[in-house]
Motif scaffolding. Sequence first.
Motif, PDB file in Angstrom:
ATOM      1  N   VAL A  71       0.855  -1.180   0.000  1.00 12.98           N
ATOM      2  CA  VAL A  71       0.000   0.000   0.000  1.00 12.98           C
ATOM      3  C   VAL A  71       0.894   1.235   0.000  1.00 12.98           C
ATOM      4  O   VAL A  71       1.637   1.468   0.960  1.00 12.98           O
ATOM      5  CB  VAL A  71      -0.933   0.013   1.230  1.00 12.98           C
ATOM      6  CG1 VAL A  71      -1.783   1.269   1.248  1.00 12.98           C
ATOM      7  CG2 VAL A  71      -1.809  -1.239   1.243  1.00 12.98           C
ATOM      8  N   PHE A  72       0.857   2.018  -1.084  1.00 20.62           N
ATOM      9  CA  PHE A  72       1.686   3.211  -1.216  1.00 20.62           C
ATOM     10  C   PHE A  72       1.077   4.366  -0.440  1.00 20.62           C
ATOM     11  O   PHE A  72      -0.089   4.709  -0.626  1.00 20.62           O
ATOM     12  CB  PHE A  72       1.832   3.599  -2.689  1.00 20.62           C
ATOM     13  CG  PHE A  72       2.625   4.853  -2.897  1.00 20.62           C
ATOM     14  CD1 PHE A  72       4.001   4.838  -2.735  1.00 20.62           C
ATOM     15  CD2 PHE A  72       2.008   6.041  -3.211  1.00 20.62           C
ATOM     16  CE1 PHE A  72       4.744   5.999  -2.912  1.00 20.62           C
ATOM     17  CE2 PHE A  72       2.734   7.206  -3.390  1.00 20.62           C
ATOM     18  CZ  PHE A  72       4.110   7.189  -3.236  1.00 20.62           C
ATOM     19  N   LEU A  73       1.887   4.965   0.437  1.00 18.53           N
ATOM     20  CA  LEU A  73       1.476   6.125   1.211  1.00 18.53           C
ATOM     21  C   LEU A  73       2.455   7.263   0.946  1.00 18.53           C
ATOM     22  O   LEU A  73       3.463   7.071   0.270  1.00 18.53           O
ATOM     23  CB  LEU A  73       1.398   5.763   2.701  1.00 18.53           C
ATOM     24  CG  LEU A  73       0.381   4.649   3.004  1.00 18.53           C
ATOM     25  CD1 LEU A  73       0.523   4.153   4.433  1.00 18.53           C
ATOM     26  CD2 LEU A  73      -1.038   5.129   2.743  1.00 18.53           C
ATOM     27  N   GLU A  74       2.157   8.444   1.478  1.00 19.27           N
ATOM     28  CA  GLU A  74       2.932   9.628   1.109  1.00 19.27           C
ATOM     29  C   GLU A  74       4.080   9.983   2.032  1.00 19.27           C
ATOM     30  O   GLU A  74       4.968  10.727   1.630  1.00 19.27           O
ATOM     31  CB  GLU A  74       1.986  10.821   0.967  1.00 19.27           C
ATOM     32  CG  GLU A  74       1.006  10.631  -0.176  1.00 19.27           C
ATOM     33  CD  GLU A  74       0.047  11.798  -0.323  1.00 19.27           C
ATOM     34  OE1 GLU A  74       0.274  12.848   0.297  1.00 19.27           O
ATOM     35  OE2 GLU A  74      -0.932  11.639  -1.071  1.00 19.27           O
ATOM     36  N   PHE A 124       4.204   1.431   2.589  1.00 18.41           N
ATOM     37  CA  PHE A 124       5.518   1.970   2.255  1.00 18.41           C
ATOM     38  C   PHE A 124       5.396   3.365   1.648  1.00 18.41           C
ATOM     39  O   PHE A 124       4.332   3.784   1.196  1.00 18.41           O
ATOM     40  CB  PHE A 124       6.265   1.050   1.294  1.00 18.41           C
ATOM     41  CG  PHE A 124       5.832   1.193  -0.149  1.00 18.41           C
ATOM     42  CD1 PHE A 124       6.592   1.946  -1.032  1.00 18.41           C
ATOM     43  CD2 PHE A 124       4.696   0.576  -0.618  1.00 18.41           C
ATOM     44  CE1 PHE A 124       6.202   2.074  -2.369  1.00 18.41           C
ATOM     45  CE2 PHE A 124       4.304   0.706  -1.933  1.00 18.41           C
ATOM     46  CZ  PHE A 124       5.051   1.456  -2.817  1.00 18.41           C
ATOM     47  N   CYS A 125       6.521   4.065   1.664  1.00 18.85           N
ATOM     48  CA  CYS A 125       6.648   5.338   0.968  1.00 18.85           C
ATOM     49  C   CYS A 125       8.093   5.468   0.518  1.00 18.85           C
ATOM     50  O   CYS A 125       8.958   4.702   0.949  1.00 18.85           O
ATOM     51  CB  CYS A 125       6.255   6.521   1.858  1.00 18.85           C
ATOM     52  SG  CYS A 125       7.366   6.835   3.227  1.00 18.85           S
ATOM     53  N   MET A 126       8.337   6.410  -0.346  1.00 16.54           N
ATOM     54  CA  MET A 126       9.690   6.714  -0.791  1.00 16.54           C
ATOM     55  C   MET A 126      10.089   8.045  -0.183  1.00 16.54           C
ATOM     56  O   MET A 126       9.337   9.019  -0.267  1.00 16.54           O
ATOM     57  CB  MET A 126       9.762   6.751  -2.325  1.00 16.54           C
ATOM     58  CG  MET A 126       9.394   5.444  -2.990  1.00 16.54           C
ATOM     59  SD  MET A 126      10.383   4.010  -2.471  1.00 16.54           S
ATOM     60  CE  MET A 126      11.990   4.464  -3.094  1.00 16.54           C
ATOM     61  N   VAL A 127      11.257   8.083   0.439  1.00 16.84           N
ATOM     62  CA  VAL A 127      11.746   9.287   1.110  1.00 16.84           C
ATOM     63  C   VAL A 127      12.995   9.764   0.384  1.00 16.84           C
ATOM     64  O   VAL A 127      13.937   8.996   0.216  1.00 16.84           O
ATOM     65  CB  VAL A 127      12.069   9.008   2.587  1.00 16.84           C
ATOM     66  CG1 VAL A 127      12.627  10.239   3.268  1.00 16.84           C
ATOM     67  CG2 VAL A 127      10.859   8.463   3.317  1.00 16.84           C
ATOM     68  N   THR A 128      12.972  11.013  -0.030  1.00 18.28           N
ATOM     69  CA  THR A 128      14.151  11.584  -0.660  1.00 18.28           C
ATOM     70  C   THR A 128      14.959  12.335   0.367  1.00 18.28           C
ATOM     71  O   THR A 128      14.420  12.856   1.346  1.00 18.28           O
ATOM     72  CB  THR A 128      13.778  12.537  -1.819  1.00 18.28           C
ATOM     73  OG1 THR A 128      12.921  13.547  -1.303  1.00 18.28           O
ATOM     74  CG2 THR A 128      13.070  11.786  -2.924  1.00 18.28           C
ATOM     75  N   GLU A 129      16.254  12.383   0.166  1.00 22.32           N
ATOM     76  CA  GLU A 129      17.123  13.120   1.090  1.00 22.32           C
ATOM     77  C   GLU A 129      16.818  14.594   0.996  1.00 22.32           C
ATOM     78  O   GLU A 129      16.549  15.118  -0.077  1.00 22.32           O
ATOM     79  CB  GLU A 129      18.587  12.872   0.746  1.00 22.32           C
ATOM     80  CG  GLU A 129      19.009  11.448   1.031  1.00 22.32           C
ATOM     81  CD  GLU A 129      20.499  11.254   0.849  1.00 22.32           C
ATOM     82  OE1 GLU A 129      21.267  11.947   1.527  1.00 22.32           O
ATOM     83  OE2 GLU A 129      20.847  10.402   0.018  1.00 22.32           O
ATOM     84  N   SER A 130      16.842  15.271   2.163  1.00 25.17           N
ATOM     85  CA  SER A 130      16.578  16.720   2.149  1.00 25.17           C
ATOM     86  C   SER A 130      17.845  17.513   2.226  1.00 25.17           C
ATOM     87  O   SER A 130      18.883  17.108   2.481  1.00 25.17           O
ATOM     88  CB  SER A 130      15.664  17.151   3.267  1.00 25.17           C
ATOM     89  OG  SER A 130      15.453  16.223   4.248  1.00 25.17           O
TER      90      SER A 130
END
Length: 130
Positions: A71-74, A124-130
Amino acid sequence: MIGYVTLGTNDLAKSSAFYDALLGTIGAERFMEEADYFIAWAKSPEEPSIAVSVPFNKEPATVGNGTMVAVFLESPDQVDAFYAKALELGGSCEGKLGFRPEDATSGFYAGYFRDLDGNKLNAFCMVTES
């Protein structure tokens, strides 16, 4: 690309209560139902859905080894809340919350669990580096 996923259940009432509560946390509602056989949830009828069903062949529902619904979450906060809700509703942990690989600080963030019938899911979600 995926239209829907159907998971087998041996107790439609128990399973539907689990998914009503769990999927309701992300705004999904029942949109298709056939009494004593099948229920599907989605955010809208045009979006992918998750369904539970008593097997058509009347044999017991079993868990597919290696089968999983993701399940894709934000955000990680949404993943954490969804995963916690699944466990609160009686689901079981199948992989703790966190990044994969575990030493990562960005990328794939997930929590794995099994529903009341033993079906494996992950949030799950995808997290980009800030």
